[in-house]
Design a protein around this motif. Sequence first.
Motif, PDB file in Angstrom:
ATOM      1  N   GLU A   1       0.989  -1.243   0.032  1.00 45.08           N
ATOM      2  CA  GLU A   1       0.142   0.202  -0.079  1.00 45.08           C
ATOM      3  C   GLU A   1       0.811   1.154   0.014  1.00 45.08           C
ATOM      4  O   GLU A   1       1.845   1.180   0.962  1.00 45.08           O
ATOM      5  CB  GLU A   1      -0.804  -0.021   1.238  1.00 45.08           C
ATOM      6  N   ARG A   2       0.704   2.156  -0.905  1.00 48.72           N
ATOM      7  CA  ARG A   2       1.238   3.464  -0.968  1.00 48.72           C
ATOM      8  C   ARG A   2       0.253   4.687  -1.041  1.00 48.72           C
ATOM      9  O   ARG A   2      -0.931   4.316  -1.486  1.00 48.72           O
ATOM     10  CB  ARG A   2       2.160   3.447  -2.196  1.00 48.72           C
ATOM     11  N   THR A   3       0.718   5.839  -0.624  1.00 41.93           N
ATOM     12  CA  THR A   3      -0.313   7.014  -0.744  1.00 41.93           C
ATOM     13  C   THR A   3       0.185   7.803  -2.107  1.00 41.93           C
ATOM     14  O   THR A   3      -0.834   8.644  -2.498  1.00 41.93           O
ATOM     15  CB  THR A   3       0.018   7.829   0.620  1.00 41.93           C
ATOM     16  N   GLU A   4       1.147   7.357  -2.412  1.00 40.99           N
ATOM     17  CA  GLU A   4       1.714   8.098  -3.867  1.00 40.99           C
ATOM     18  C   GLU A   4       1.959   6.986  -4.957  1.00 40.99           C
ATOM     19  O   GLU A   4       2.266   5.914  -4.777  1.00 40.99           O
ATOM     20  CB  GLU A   4       2.811   8.943  -3.527  1.00 40.99           C
ATOM     21  N   ALA A   5       1.726   7.564  -6.170  1.00 41.07           N
ATOM     22  CA  ALA A   5       1.939   6.594  -7.196  1.00 41.07           C
ATOM     23  C   ALA A   5       3.563   6.163  -7.333  1.00 41.07           C
ATOM     24  O   ALA A   5       4.215   6.846  -6.992  1.00 41.07           O
ATOM     25  CB  ALA A   5       1.756   7.132  -8.494  1.00 41.07           C
ATOM     26  N   CYS A   6       3.761   4.870  -7.731  1.00 38.22           N
ATOM     27  CA  CYS A   6       4.971   4.282  -8.249  1.00 38.22           C
ATOM     28  C   CYS A   6       5.583   5.048  -9.380  1.00 38.22           C
ATOM     29  O   CYS A   6       4.964   5.560 -10.072  1.00 38.22           O
ATOM     30  CB  CYS A   6       4.803   2.849  -8.500  1.00 38.22           C
ATOM     31  N   GLU A   7       7.004   5.162  -9.352  1.00 36.96           N
ATOM     32  CA  GLU A   7       7.632   5.562 -10.709  1.00 36.96           C
ATOM     33  C   GLU A   7       7.516   4.099 -11.568  1.00 36.96           C
ATOM     34  O   GLU A   7       7.548   3.140 -11.007  1.00 36.96           O
ATOM     35  CB  GLU A   7       9.076   5.828 -10.211  1.00 36.96           C
ATOM     36  N   ALA A   8       7.245   4.428 -12.749  1.00 36.86           N
ATOM     37  CA  ALA A   8       7.333   3.295 -13.897  1.00 36.86           C
ATOM     38  C   ALA A   8       8.582   2.302 -13.479  1.00 36.86           C
ATOM     39  O   ALA A   8       9.719   3.019 -13.602  1.00 36.86           O
ATOM     40  CB  ALA A   8       6.932   4.002 -15.158  1.00 36.86           C
TER      41      ALA A   8
END
Length: 129
Positions: free
Chosen positions: A54-61
Motif C-alpha cells: 500500500e502506498r499513498t503516492e504513485a509508483c515510478e514506472a
Amino acid sequence: MFKIYSVDDGRNVPIEYLPASAITPKMGLALTQTDGQLAVASGTTAPSYICMCERTEACEAGEIIPVLRVGRDIIWETTAQAAMTSINLGDKVTLHTDGLQVTATTTSGVAEVVYKDGDAAGSMVRVRF
C-alpha cells in the motif's frame, strides 16, 4: 480489496516482485501486466496478480512491488460494488474500475462467484478467476 480465502491444495502462495506502471498500489488491488509492467485490472480484464503493498503516492514506472499470482485454485474474498440480487453462484461478474471490488455485471465477466454473504452493495463475495 481481494484477499485469499482459500487455496485448493492448502499451499502458501509465494510473493513475487514485479515492476509496476505509474499506479498507486493498494493492498488487494487486482493487477494485470501491460507492456511488461503491472497495471490495474478492471472491467472485463482478468487479473494476473494481486498487490501486496500500500502506498499513498504513485509508483515510478518500473518500480518493483510485491504481488501474489492469481491461479484457478485460489478463492478470493472481496466486496460487491453494487447490489447482487440478480447474481447467482456460478455467474461470472466484472471487476469494478477501482480494481478492488466486483460489480453485478455479468456481460463478459471474469470473476466466478462461488459464495456471497447477502445481496446488498458492500456484501462480501468470494470469487475464483
